[in-house]
Design an enzyme around this catalytic site. Structure first.
Site, short mmCIF file in Angstrom:
data_model
loop_
_atom_site.label_atom_id
_atom_site.label_comp_id
_atom_site.label_asym_id
_atom_site.label_seq_id
_atom_site.Cartn_x
_atom_site.Cartn_y
_atom_site.Cartn_z
N THR A 27 0.85 -1.18 0.00
CA THR A 27 0.00 0.00 0.00
C THR A 27 0.89 1.24 0.00
O THR A 27 2.10 1.16 0.17
CB THR A 27 -0.91 0.05 1.24
OG1 THR A 27 -0.08 0.11 2.41
CG2 THR A 27 -1.81 -1.16 1.33
N VAL A 86 7.86 -2.40 7.06
CA VAL A 86 7.97 -0.94 7.05
C VAL A 86 8.49 -0.50 5.68
O VAL A 86 9.58 -0.88 5.26
CB VAL A 86 8.91 -0.45 8.16
CG1 VAL A 86 9.01 1.08 8.12
CG2 VAL A 86 8.40 -0.91 9.53
N LYS A 87 7.71 0.33 5.02
CA LYS A 87 8.04 0.78 3.67
C LYS A 87 8.70 2.15 3.74
O LYS A 87 8.13 3.11 4.26
CB LYS A 87 6.75 0.84 2.83
CG LYS A 87 6.96 0.89 1.34
CD LYS A 87 5.60 0.76 0.65
CE LYS A 87 5.73 0.77 -0.86
NZ LYS A 87 4.39 0.70 -1.50
N LEU A 88 9.92 2.23 3.19
CA LEU A 88 10.76 3.43 3.32
C LEU A 88 11.14 3.95 1.93
O LEU A 88 11.41 3.17 1.02
CB LEU A 88 12.04 3.09 4.08
CG LEU A 88 11.87 2.48 5.47
CD1 LEU A 88 13.17 1.80 5.89
CD2 LEU A 88 11.48 3.55 6.47
#
Length: 218
Positions: A27, A86-88
């Protein structure tokens, strides 16, 4: 190759899960906004709902662009569910945060990757996933699939554990081409997965079988 669906729509996620081939969800803030999900509390609750539907990894993107902010957000997101990744963003502080999280055993997805050099940095920082954006490169007349091939070669050369998550998938041929090149994961809209079901000869063959069955039992 793992199949992720790139959406925040719960109905689409449930449909893909019911198909039996879904491995995870990605997402981003734009997809959340598209579903009318705004505000920190609502977004957090939505991530929880997604995790209740799927069994695999769920990428949840931070919105901070500084190291401290990314760490604070990422730790809160990771605490929601073990499925959360965790999207970075691929920026300097994003790479620093990636290293921080990888040292703590928290899964990461480094996103907005458009070059092999960026992918190399993400792998060096211990990223679980790296997300090269095929469709956006295609949009500017650049070969997105070539980027997948370059990353695959580099990762194989040095036995990096980071998984290539082909993102910005636009159609079924993107999926097939990524599978040929050895991408570990693809993420795209529901139609890019269900589109793989379709072939006119399948429809024609099934119609013929049913027709012959009816003739033999009339």
């Amino acid at each position: 190759m793992k199949f992720f669906i790139d959406t925040a729509n719960l109905d689409e996620i449930a449909e893909a899960q019911a198909l039996g081939v879904l491995d995870g969800v990605t997402t981003n803030p734009s997809l959340m906004a598209k579903e009318g999900i705004t505000g920190e509390e609502n977004i957090i609750n939505h991530y929880k709902k997604i995790c209740d539907i799927v069994e695999g990894d769920v990428s949840a993107e931070v919105i901070s662009t500084d190291f401290d902010g990314m760490v604070k957000e990422g730790e809160a997101l990771a605490a929601l569910n073990p499925q959360i990744v965790v999207k970075l963003p691929l920026i300097a502080d994003g790479i620093k945060a990636c290293k921080y999280f990888s040292d703590k055993g928290i899964k990461t997805n480094v996103t907005l990757v458009f070059s092999a050099g960026q992918a190399l940095l993400a792998a060096k920082a211990g990223a679980t996933y790296v997300s090269p954006f095929l469709g956006r490169l295609d949009d500017i007349s650049t070969d997105g699939l070539n980027l997948i091939a370059e990353i695959r070669q580099i990762y194989d050369n040095y036995a990096f554990d980071t998984q290539i998550l082909a993102a910005s998938i636009r159609h079924t041929m993107h999926v097939i081409d990524c599978a040929k090149l050895g991408s570990d994961v693809m993420t795209g809209p529901l139609k890019s997965i269900t589109g793989l079901l379709k072939h006119p000869l399948t429809d024609i063959g099934l119609a013929k079988f049913l027709e012959d069955y009816k003739k033999g039992n009339s």
